[in-house]
Design an enzyme around this catalytic site. Structure first.
Site, PDB file in Angstrom:
ATOM      1  N   GLY A 261      27.335-116.106  26.697  1.00 17.38           N
ATOM      2  CA  GLY A 261      26.154-115.907  25.869  1.00 17.38           C
ATOM      3  C   GLY A 261      24.904-116.402  26.559  1.00 17.38           C
ATOM      4  O   GLY A 261      24.824-116.444  27.787  1.00 17.38           O
TER       5      GLY A 261
ATOM      6  N   CYS B  88      25.552-107.985  30.893  1.00 18.52           N
ATOM      7  CA  CYS B  88      25.148-109.104  31.749  1.00 18.52           C
ATOM      8  C   CYS B  88      24.986-108.668  33.198  1.00 18.52           C
ATOM      9  O   CYS B  88      24.126-109.183  33.909  1.00 18.52           O
ATOM     10  CB  CYS B  88      26.190-110.226  31.668  1.00 18.52           C
TER      11      CYS B  88
ATOM     12  N   LYS C 154      35.926-117.653  18.180  1.00 19.88           N
ATOM     13  CA  LYS C 154      34.706-117.579  17.380  1.00 19.88           C
ATOM     14  C   LYS C 154      33.850-116.474  17.990  1.00 19.88           C
ATOM     15  O   LYS C 154      33.194-116.658  19.005  1.00 19.88           O
ATOM     16  CB  LYS C 154      33.966-118.920  17.397  1.00 19.88           C
ATOM     17  N   HIS C 155      33.890-115.304  17.356  1.00 22.35           N
ATOM     18  CA  HIS C 155      33.167-114.151  17.883  1.00 22.35           C
ATOM     19  C   HIS C 155      31.762-114.097  17.278  1.00 22.35           C
ATOM     20  O   HIS C 155      31.449-114.805  16.319  1.00 22.35           O
ATOM     21  CB  HIS C 155      33.936-112.869  17.559  1.00 22.35           C
ATOM     22  N   ALA C 156      30.914-113.252  17.847  1.00 25.42           N
ATOM     23  CA  ALA C 156      29.572-113.040  17.317  1.00 25.42           C
ATOM     24  C   ALA C 156      29.664-112.445  15.911  1.00 25.42           C
ATOM     25  O   ALA C 156      30.505-111.581  15.639  1.00 25.42           O
ATOM     26  CB  ALA C 156      28.788-112.103  18.233  1.00 25.42           C
TER      27      ALA C 156
ATOM     28  N   TRP D 276      28.656-110.198  21.511  1.00 28.17           N
ATOM     29  CA  TRP D 276      28.850-108.943  20.797  1.00 28.17           C
ATOM     30  C   TRP D 276      28.831-107.705  21.678  1.00 28.17           C
ATOM     31  O   TRP D 276      29.234-106.627  21.254  1.00 28.17           O
ATOM     32  CB  TRP D 276      27.737-108.785  19.752  1.00 28.17           C
ATOM     33  N   ASN D 277      28.339-107.807  22.919  1.00 25.96           N
ATOM     34  CA  ASN D 277      27.995-106.572  23.638  1.00 25.96           C
ATOM     35  C   ASN D 277      29.204-105.763  24.096  1.00 25.96           C
ATOM     36  O   ASN D 277      29.121-104.545  24.219  1.00 25.96           O
ATOM     37  CB  ASN D 277      27.060-106.871  24.816  1.00 25.96           C
TER      38      ASN D 277
ATOM     39  N   GLU E 285      29.716-118.379  31.038  1.00 22.27           N
ATOM     40  CA  GLU E 285      29.190-117.140  31.614  1.00 22.27           C
ATOM     41  C   GLU E 285      27.913-116.854  30.843  1.00 22.27           C
ATOM     42  O   GLU E 285      27.950-116.405  29.700  1.00 22.27           O
ATOM     43  CB  GLU E 285      30.220-116.016  31.463  1.00 22.27           C
ATOM     44  N   LEU E 286      26.758-117.114  31.485  1.00 23.10           N
ATOM     45  CA  LEU E 286      25.492-117.190  30.767  1.00 23.10           C
ATOM     46  C   LEU E 286      24.536-116.044  31.078  1.00 23.10           C
ATOM     47  O   LEU E 286      23.332-116.178  30.949  1.00 23.10           O
ATOM     48  CB  LEU E 286      24.821-118.534  31.053  1.00 23.10           C
TER      49      LEU E 286
END
Length: 459
Positions: free
Chosen positions: A204, A260, A153-155, A129-130, A226-227
Site C-alpha cells: 500500500g 505499482c 485484512k483486505h481493502a 484493492w488494485n 511493498e510500498l
C-alpha cells in the site's frame, strides 16, 4: 459497517458488518491451530491442494473476474487474466513446494550440518484493492506453500473479493489456512501486537506502510513492505520507437493505470522524442474506454472517487508547473470514478507527476539529451520498485540497468510480476521480496541444525 461501491456508476453494491472482537479472536485461534497442523504435514499434501486451487480458480474464472470488475472497475478481460495469473502461481508453487523446504546439507566437519526452512505461523496480510486476487496470491502463496497460514485484512472496497478468496481456500485447503477479517483501521495496530501473529505483510501507501512497519518493529516482528513506485520507462535513441511506444501505453494504462509497476515516468532521448510521443498518442487512441463489464474494454473507471480526485489534483499541480497536455486532460463529469486518459510532457523532474506516485490513467513524458541524463532522471525519485529500459544495443542497455536504483529491471519489455522472479523494491518502495523462493523464505525460520558426529573428550 463497510459498504462497497461500484466505481462505474457510483451505486452501492453491498454492506458488510465488521468482524466483532470475540469472533476475531476465535478466527485467529483457528489460524494458529491450522498453522501447527500445516507445519508438520507432508509437503506433497500442500502441493496437491494448490493444484486443486488452481483448477478451481480456472473453473470459476468468469464469476470471480466479474466480482473484481464490479467492485473496483477492472476491465473484464484483464480481470480474467488476473485470475489465470493466480492459478498459474498455484501450479508453480505446487511444483516447487518440495524444493522450497528440502533441508540443505552443510559441511561443518566433523559434525553434520543442515539448514531447514520452517514456517513461522500466522501471517497478517494487509492488502490493497488494485489487484484484489493477485495481490493476495502474490504475497501469501509462497508463505502458504511452506506451511504458514494467513489472516487477511483486505481493502474495504474489495470486501466481496476478500470473502471470495477465503471461500476458495476454505473449500480447497481447509478452514484456517486463509481467513478474511473485516476491521476498521484503529483495530489493525492491536492485531499486529497480538502474540498469535508471527509476521506482517503490507502492500500500500508509504504513509500507512511506515505506520505498519513501526508497529511491527515495536513488536519485534518481521514485516515485508511493498510500498508502490513511480517507475521509470527509459527509451534510448536506438530503440524501436513503435514497439516502445506501444509498450509504454500498455504499461501506463493497464488496469486503468492503477498498478505499482506501471510506467509512470517515461523518459525519452530527445532526438526520437517527437516520433515517440506521436506514436504513443496514436496507440492511446486505439484503446477502448467504457463499460468495464464489456469484453474488449481497455480502460474503465478508477476504483474510487477519492482516488480520481487525487489524480486530478496531481494533474492540476503538474500543469501549473509548466507541463503541456499532449492528449486528454479533460475534466470528468457524470456518475462514477472516471478520469480521461491523459499524457503530459513535463519540463523537468521536479513536477508533481515525476515526484509523486500517480496511480491512475495519467502518463508523464520527459525528453532528455543522453542516456546518462535518462539514468539520472530515472534515479531522481524517492521510489525504487521497477524500471523498463528500451534500446537496440543490449550490452549498453544491460550496463545501464546495473546502475538503476530499482528492485527489478526489464529490458525491452514492460515491468510485470512473475512467480519465477522476486518482486520488491528499494528506497521508499519498501523492503523484502515476494514470489520465487525469496518470497517463501521471507516468512520462514531459516533454522541451522548442527549434530555432533565425532566423540569428544570432556575438559
Amino acid at each position: 459497517m463497510i459498504t462497497t461501491i461500484n466505481p462505474a456508476d457510483g451505486n452501492p453494491i453491498e454492506t458488510y458488518p465488521f468482524t466483532p472482537d470475540h469472533q476475531l479472536s476465535a478466527l485467529l485461534n483457528r489460524a494458529v491451530v491450522a498453522a501447527r497442523r500445516a507445519a508438520d504435514e507432508p509437503v506433497t499434501d500442500r502441493a496437491d491442494r494448490l493444484r486443486l486451487l488452481a483448477a478451481r480458480l480456472r473453473a470459476d474464472a468468469q464469476a470471480l473476474a466479474s466480482l473484481i470488475t464490479t467492485e473496483m472497475g477492472k476491465p473484464i478481460d484483464q480481470a480474467v487474466a488476473e485470475i489465470e495469473k493466480c492459478a498459474f502461481t498455484c501450479d508453480y508453487y505446487a511444483d516447487r513446494g518440495a524444493d522450497l523446504v528440502v533441508p540443505q546439507a552443510v559441511d561443518v566437519f566433523p559434525d553434520g550440518g543442515q539448514i531447514r526452512i520452517r514456517p513461522l505461523g500466522v501471517i497478517l496480510a494487509i492488502m490493497p484493492w488494485n489487484y484484489p486476487f493477485w495481490q493476495v496470491f502474490r504475497s501469501m502463496l509462497p508463505a502458504v506453500a511452506i506451511g504458514n497460514t494467513v489472516l487477511l485484512k483486505h481493502a474495504d472496497n474489495v470486501t466481496g473479493c476478500a470473502l471470495a478468496v477465503q471461500r476458495l481456500f476454505d473449500e480447497v485447503c481447509g478452514t484456517g489456512v486463509l481467513t478474511s477479517v473485516l476491521l476498521s483501521p484503529e483495530r489493525i495496530g492491536p492485531l499486529i501486537d497480538d502474540p498469535r501473529i508471527a509476521a506482517v505483510a503490507f502492500t500500500g501507501s508509504n504513509r500507512i506502510g511506515a505506520v505498519v512497519g513501526a508497529r511491527a518493529g515495536r513488536a519485534v516482528k518481521k514485516v515485508v513492505l511493498e510500498l508502490g513506485g513511480s517507475d521509470p520507462f527509459i527509451v534510448l535513441a536506438d530503440a524501436d520507437v513503435g514497439e516502445a511506444a506501444a509498450a509504454a501505453v500498455r504499461s501506463r494504462f493497464l488496469n486503468t493505470g492503477q498498478s505499482c509497476i506501471a510506467a509512470k515516468r517515461i523518459i525519452v532521448e530527445q532526438n526520437i522524442f517527437s516520433d515517440f510521443t506521436e506514436a504513443m498518442i496514436a496507440e492511446l487512441g486505439k484503446l477502448v474506454v467504457g463499460d468495464p463489464a464489456l469484453p474488449g474494454t481497455d480502460i474503465g473507471p478508477m476504483a474510487r472517487a477519492d482516488l480520481r480526485d487525487e489524480l486530478r489534483r496531481q494533474l492540476t499541480a503538474t500543469m501549473a508547473a509548466g507541463a503541456e497536455v499532449l492528449v486528454g486532460g479533460a475534466a470528468d463529469s457524470g456518475p462514477g470514478a472516471w478520469f480521461t486518459p491523459t499524457i503530459v510532457q513535463v519540463p523537468d523532474t521536479y513536477s508533481v507527476a515525476f515526484q509523486e506516485e500517480t496511480f491512475g490513467p495519467l502518463g508523464a513524458v520527459l525528453p532528455v539529451g543522453s542516456a546518462a541524463a535518462a539514468l539520472a532522471a530515472a534515479n531522481a525519485s524517492a521510489y525504487g520498485l521497477s524500471c523498463s529500459i528500451w534500446g537496440g544495443d543490449l550490452g549498453r542497455v544491460e550496463q545501464l540497468a546495473t546502475r538503476v536504483a530499482a528492485g527489478s529491471v526489464f529490458i525491452n519489455r514492460i515491468s510485470e510480476s512473475d512467480p519465477r522472479l522476486p518482486v520488491g523494491g528499494v528506497k521508499a518502495s519498501g523492503h523484502g521480496r515476494e514470489l520465487s523462493s525469496y518470497g517463501a523464505t521471507e516468512f520462514a525460520n531459516i533454522q541451522a541444525v548442527r549434530t555432533a558426529r565425532a566423540a569428544r573428550s570432556s575438559r
